[in-house]
Design an enzyme around this catalytic site. Structure first.
Site, PDB file in Angstrom:
ATOM      1  N   PRO A 125      29.414 -13.156 -12.615  1.00 26.14           N
ATOM      2  CA  PRO A 125      30.291 -12.236 -12.762  1.00 26.14           C
ATOM      3  C   PRO A 125      31.758 -12.936 -12.909  1.00 26.14           C
ATOM      4  O   PRO A 125      32.090 -13.623 -11.847  1.00 26.14           O
ATOM      5  CB  PRO A 125      30.227 -11.335 -11.589  1.00 26.14           C
ATOM      6  CG  PRO A 125      29.533 -11.938 -10.583  1.00 26.14           C
ATOM      7  CD  PRO A 125      28.387 -12.932 -11.588  1.00 26.14           C
ATOM      8  N   ASN A 126      32.588 -12.167 -13.819  1.00 25.81           N
ATOM      9  CA  ASN A 126      33.843 -12.696 -14.023  1.00 25.81           C
ATOM     10  C   ASN A 126      33.802 -14.057 -14.543  1.00 25.81           C
ATOM     11  O   ASN A 126      35.144 -14.336 -15.145  1.00 25.81           O
ATOM     12  CB  ASN A 126      34.654 -12.499 -12.494  1.00 25.81           C
ATOM     13  CG  ASN A 126      34.871 -11.219 -11.933  1.00 25.81           C
ATOM     14  OD1 ASN A 126      35.020 -10.198 -12.658  1.00 25.81           O
ATOM     15  ND2 ASN A 126      34.111 -11.119 -10.820  1.00 25.81           N
TER      16      ASN A 126
ATOM     17  N   ASN B 177      25.926 -21.409 -12.738  1.00 21.18           N
ATOM     18  CA  ASN B 177      27.151 -20.796 -11.919  1.00 21.18           C
ATOM     19  C   ASN B 177      27.070 -19.412 -11.474  1.00 21.18           C
ATOM     20  O   ASN B 177      27.257 -18.677 -12.339  1.00 21.18           O
ATOM     21  CB  ASN B 177      28.543 -21.315 -12.345  1.00 21.18           C
ATOM     22  CG  ASN B 177      29.554 -20.792 -11.736  1.00 21.18           C
ATOM     23  OD1 ASN B 177      29.578 -20.429 -10.511  1.00 21.18           O
ATOM     24  ND2 ASN B 177      30.825 -21.250 -11.903  1.00 21.18           N
TER      25      ASN B 177
ATOM     26  N   ALA C 271      30.203 -14.951  -7.778  1.00 25.81           N
ATOM     27  CA  ALA C 271      30.020 -14.429  -6.500  1.00 25.81           C
ATOM     28  C   ALA C 271      28.813 -14.026  -6.038  1.00 25.81           C
ATOM     29  O   ALA C 271      28.384 -13.870  -4.668  1.00 25.81           O
ATOM     30  CB  ALA C 271      31.021 -13.003  -6.593  1.00 25.81           C
TER      31      ALA C 271
ATOM     32  N   GLU D  53      23.225 -26.661  -9.556  1.00 22.30           N
ATOM     33  CA  GLU D  53      24.126 -25.408  -9.416  1.00 22.30           C
ATOM     34  C   GLU D  53      25.637 -26.083  -9.464  1.00 22.30           C
ATOM     35  O   GLU D  53      25.739 -27.085  -9.241  1.00 22.30           O
ATOM     36  CB  GLU D  53      24.068 -24.835  -7.955  1.00 22.30           C
ATOM     37  CG  GLU D  53      24.960 -24.122  -7.289  1.00 22.30           C
ATOM     38  CD  GLU D  53      24.658 -23.809  -5.875  1.00 22.30           C
ATOM     39  OE1 GLU D  53      23.919 -24.687  -5.221  1.00 22.30           O
ATOM     40  OE2 GLU D  53      25.499 -22.890  -5.334  1.00 22.30           O
TER      41      GLU D  53
ATOM     42  N   TYR E 191      40.763 -21.671 -11.429  1.00 21.68           N
ATOM     43  CA  TYR E 191      39.683 -21.967 -12.472  1.00 21.68           C
ATOM     44  C   TYR E 191      40.226 -22.904 -13.542  1.00 21.68           C
ATOM     45  O   TYR E 191      39.248 -22.909 -14.355  1.00 21.68           O
ATOM     46  CB  TYR E 191      38.858 -20.561 -12.802  1.00 21.68           C
ATOM     47  CG  TYR E 191      38.318 -20.110 -11.389  1.00 21.68           C
ATOM     48  CD1 TYR E 191      37.369 -20.550 -10.707  1.00 21.68           C
ATOM     49  CD2 TYR E 191      38.694 -18.936 -10.903  1.00 21.68           C
ATOM     50  CE1 TYR E 191      36.868 -20.058  -9.605  1.00 21.68           C
ATOM     51  CE2 TYR E 191      38.378 -18.058  -9.858  1.00 21.68           C
ATOM     52  CZ  TYR E 191      37.276 -18.659  -9.066  1.00 21.68           C
ATOM     53  OH  TYR E 191      36.827 -18.358  -8.090  1.00 21.68           O
TER      54      TYR E 191
ATOM     55  N   HIS F  74      29.882 -25.190  -9.041  1.00 29.95           N
ATOM     56  CA  HIS F  74      30.929 -24.295  -8.963  1.00 29.95           C
ATOM     57  C   HIS F  74      32.251 -25.031  -9.204  1.00 29.95           C
ATOM     58  O   HIS F  74      32.289 -26.245  -8.852  1.00 29.95           O
ATOM     59  CB  HIS F  74      31.100 -23.832  -7.251  1.00 29.95           C
ATOM     60  CG  HIS F  74      29.877 -23.114  -7.006  1.00 29.95           C
ATOM     61  ND1 HIS F  74      29.814 -21.753  -7.304  1.00 29.95           N
ATOM     62  CD2 HIS F  74      28.751 -23.594  -6.290  1.00 29.95           C
ATOM     63  CE1 HIS F  74      28.724 -21.357  -6.905  1.00 29.95           C
ATOM     64  NE2 HIS F  74      27.866 -22.590  -6.358  1.00 29.95           N
TER      65      HIS F  74
ATOM     66  N   ARG G 190      41.320 -16.051 -15.829  1.00 38.39           N
ATOM     67  CA  ARG G 190      41.160 -15.394 -14.688  1.00 38.39           C
ATOM     68  C   ARG G 190      41.854 -16.462 -13.639  1.00 38.39           C
ATOM     69  O   ARG G 190      41.238 -17.692 -13.589  1.00 38.39           O
ATOM     70  CB  ARG G 190      39.588 -15.173 -14.325  1.00 38.39           C
ATOM     71  CG  ARG G 190      39.452 -15.142 -12.946  1.00 38.39           C
ATOM     72  CD  ARG G 190      37.754 -15.217 -12.982  1.00 38.39           C
ATOM     73  NE  ARG G 190      37.438 -14.950 -11.622  1.00 38.39           N
ATOM     74  CZ  ARG G 190      36.124 -15.452 -10.955  1.00 38.39           C
ATOM     75  NH1 ARG G 190      35.469 -16.204 -11.572  1.00 38.39           N
ATOM     76  NH2 ARG G 190      36.200 -14.967  -9.726  1.00 38.39           N
TER      77      ARG G 190
ATOM     78  N   ARG H 282      37.746 -22.928   0.250  1.00 39.40           N
ATOM     79  CA  ARG H 282      38.116 -21.355   0.368  1.00 39.40           C
ATOM     80  C   ARG H 282      37.555 -20.562   1.686  1.00 39.40           C
ATOM     81  O   ARG H 282      37.236 -21.164   2.728  1.00 39.40           O
ATOM     82  CB  ARG H 282      37.731 -21.133  -0.985  1.00 39.40           C
ATOM     83  CG  ARG H 282      38.381 -21.962  -2.169  1.00 39.40           C
ATOM     84  CD  ARG H 282      38.059 -21.501  -3.494  1.00 39.40           C
ATOM     85  NE  ARG H 282      38.393 -20.108  -3.722  1.00 39.40           N
ATOM     86  CZ  ARG H 282      37.937 -19.326  -4.855  1.00 39.40           C
ATOM     87  NH1 ARG H 282      37.109 -19.651  -5.647  1.00 39.40           N
ATOM     88  NH2 ARG H 282      38.637 -18.059  -5.107  1.00 39.40           N
TER      89      ARG H 282
HETATM   90  C1  DQA Z   1      32.835 -19.840  -8.267  1.00 43.15           C
HETATM   91  C2  DQA Z   1      33.024 -19.661  -6.932  1.00 43.15           C
HETATM   92  C3  DQA Z   1      32.620 -18.451  -6.350  1.00 43.15           C
HETATM   93  O1  DQA Z   1      32.863 -18.137  -4.852  1.00 43.15           O
HETATM   94  C4  DQA Z   1      33.401 -17.217  -6.862  1.00 43.15           C
HETATM   95  O2  DQA Z   1      32.945 -16.114  -6.698  1.00 43.15           O
HETATM   96  C5  DQA Z   1      33.229 -17.216  -8.480  1.00 43.15           C
HETATM   97  C6  DQA Z   1      33.403 -18.701  -8.922  1.00 43.15           C
HETATM   98  C7  DQA Z   1      33.262 -21.351  -8.858  1.00 43.15           C
HETATM   99  O3  DQA Z   1      32.961 -21.685  -9.913  1.00 43.15           O
HETATM  100  O4  DQA Z   1      33.999 -21.880  -8.290  1.00 43.15           O
HETATM  101  O5  DQA Z   1      33.392 -16.370  -9.315  1.00 43.15           O
HETATM  102  O6  DQA Z   1      31.407 -19.683  -8.299  1.00 43.15           O
END
Ligand code: DQA
Length: 145
Positions: free
Chosen positions: A11-12, A75, A78, A99, A24, A101, A19, A108
């Site tokens: 998501p997002n 990725n 959340a 994985e 990011y 991020h 964003r 964080r």
């Molecule tokens: C994320 C880190 C997550 O905590 C966050 O909710 C994201 C992006 C990252 O790529 O840093 O949406 O996965």
């Protein structure tokens, strides 16, 4: 048949580039796909990038990878921190799972420190920005060679 690596995004991440760019960065998911395609080709692989804001859709995408893909880069955004369903789906997949991020989740908020997906991931790249995707693809290439 060419060997496909699927890059899944939660998501997002459709808003990547717009964003919270201070966290990011400015690159988009399209930029990520272009970079990963180049690295994949070095190893004779192809790649396809997918994104969904919906947990069940991500589960369906992971299940589809059982038939289509030799590896998954994910990725989960959340859902990393909440989703047993995504972990369970990844546990049905036999190939390598990496994985990624973009941000350093450990620097964080506390709630970002736990990852369900890490229970299945063969390796994780955290906090190296969007470049982490291409680094994952390089590692995927060497795992599959
Ligand atoms: C994320 C880190 C997550 O905590 C966050 O909710 C994201 C992006 C990252 O790529 O840093 O949406 O996965």
């Amino acid at each position: 048949m060419s060997k496909l690596v699927t890059i899944l995004n939660g998501p997002n991440l459709n808003l990547l580039g717009k964003r919270e760019p201070e966290i990011y960065g400015h690159a988009t998911l399209n930029d990520v796909e272009v970079d990963c395609t180049k690295v994949a080709a070095e190893f004779g692989l192809t790649c396809e990038l997918k994104q969904s804001n919906i947990e069940g859709e991500l589960v369906n995408m992971i299940q589809a990878c059982r038939e289509t893909s030799v590896g998954i880069i994910i990725n989960p955004a959340a859902y990393t921190h909440t989703s047993v369903a995504i972990l369970d789906a990844l546990n049905t997949f036999d190939g390598p799972v990496l994985e990624i991020h973009i941000s350093n989740v450990h620097k964080r908020e506390e709630f970002r420190h736990h990852s369900f997906v890490s229970k299945r991931a063969d390796a994780s790249i955290i906090g190296m920005g969007v470049e982490g995707y291409a680094l994952c693809m390089r590692h995927m290439g060497s795992l599959l060679s």
